[in-house]
Enzyme design. Structure first.
Site, PDB file in Angstrom:
ATOM      1  CG  HIS A   6      -3.292 -12.853  -8.973  1.00  0.00           C
ATOM      2  ND1 HIS A   6      -3.984 -11.742  -8.036  1.00  0.00           N
ATOM      3  CD2 HIS A   6      -3.656 -13.935  -8.443  1.00  0.00           C
ATOM      4  CE1 HIS A   6      -4.494 -12.786  -6.760  1.00  0.00           C
ATOM      5  NE2 HIS A   6      -4.433 -14.088  -7.522  1.00  0.00           N
TER       6      HIS A   6
ATOM      7  CD  GLU B  79      -3.746  -4.153  -7.981  1.00  0.00           C
ATOM      8  OE1 GLU B  79      -3.030  -4.742  -8.865  1.00  0.00           O
ATOM      9  OE2 GLU B  79      -4.318  -4.679  -6.966  1.00  0.00           O
TER      10      GLU B  79
ATOM     11  CG  HIS C 247      -6.636  -3.932  -4.046  1.00  0.00           C
ATOM     12  ND1 HIS C 247      -6.910  -5.137  -4.692  1.00  0.00           N
ATOM     13  CD2 HIS C 247      -7.978  -3.150  -4.399  1.00  0.00           C
ATOM     14  CE1 HIS C 247      -8.105  -5.384  -4.853  1.00  0.00           C
ATOM     15  NE2 HIS C 247      -8.889  -4.329  -4.678  1.00  0.00           N
TER      16      HIS C 247
END
Length: 262
Positions: free
Chosen positions: A215, A70, A43
């Protein structure tokens, strides 16, 4: 089931001390050499709290595994990723709030500029995935914008499962709204969260969209998701890195892979 390993928090350890270790490429090759990891997820946050531009460049140049990046729709990040010589295998667009500890939910698909960012990546030949809550409207938005893959936010499911089947509610960072619920309430809400993930994964399949999820997934709550046949990929990071601190990265990866690659 494809196993995407998120290695953000290996870099978090490096950035806490602003030093040179642990080395992100060493983590990459440990993952690769297990022959159990299908892709690496990172990310690139606006505040660069862990992954840095230089990490992106190194991984894309050297990685033998596909790289999933991400990121938000921030213009600077979009321009950076679109300008790269070595392209990521996909970009997963996520919501981002600089004050959050971690991503708090799925994308708001009415977000101004989202469609333009999707087109910018498509114009560069980069596959786009959207990190969304398991909702039909979000799937329709993906289809309308020629997005062939989505990642369902599993935070609600994961938190409920942890509250019910682990010691999470007795820990310092227990989620107060879940701590006050009865086991019966938790079970009902968990069942509904699972059913919603299953329904939307099936819906995605019939729409020609590949369904992924991630997640808050860990060694306990991931098992139930294997019962969803139309779910094709799981992205997992924090729990694997947490276990790696105690048992080593290779063993932590293999233990997770044993659960999701049966």
């Amino acid at each position: 089931m494809r196993f995407g390993l998120n290695i953000d928090h290996i870099v978090t350890l490096r950035e806490i001390r602003k030093t040179y270790e642990p080395e992100i490429l060493e983590a990459l090759f440990i993952a690769k050499n297990t022959h159990k990891v299908d892709l690496i997820t990172i990310h690139l946050r606006e505040d660069r709290r862990h992954i840095q531009n230089e990490d992106v460049l190194k991984l894309l140049e050297i990685s033998p595994l596909p790289i999933n990046i991400e990121c938000s729709i921030n213009a600077e990040i979009t321009d950076f990723l679109c300008s790269l010589k070595n392209k990521p295998s996909k970009v997963t667009i996520v919501p981002e709030n600089r004050n959050e500890v971690t991503t708090e939910g799925g994308l708001d698909c009415s977000l101004k500029g989202l469609g333009e960012v999707i087109r910018a990546y498509h114009n560069k030949g980069i596959e786009v995935s959207l990190f969304i809550d398991p909702l039909k409207d979000a799937l329709h938005f993906a289809r309308e914008h020629q997005v062939k893959q989505v990642e369902f936010h599993t935070g609600v499911y994961a938190n409920l499962h942890n509250a019910l089947y682990s010691n999470a509610n007795n820990q310092i960072h227990a989620i107060s709204v879940l701590k006050d619920k009865s086991p019966k309430e938790l079970k009902e809400e968990l069942h509904n969260a699972f059913l919603q993930l299953r329904r939307m994964s099936k819906e995605a399949f019939f729409m020609g969209i590949t369904a992924c999820a991630g997640h808050g997934l860990n060694y306990t709550n991931v098992k139930e998701l294997l019962k969803i046949p139309s779910l094709r990929e799981l992205n997992i990071g924090h729990s694997v890195v947490s276990k790696a601190v105690l048992v080593g990265l290779e063993k932590a990866i293999l233990e997770m892979a044993q659960l999701i690659k049966r």
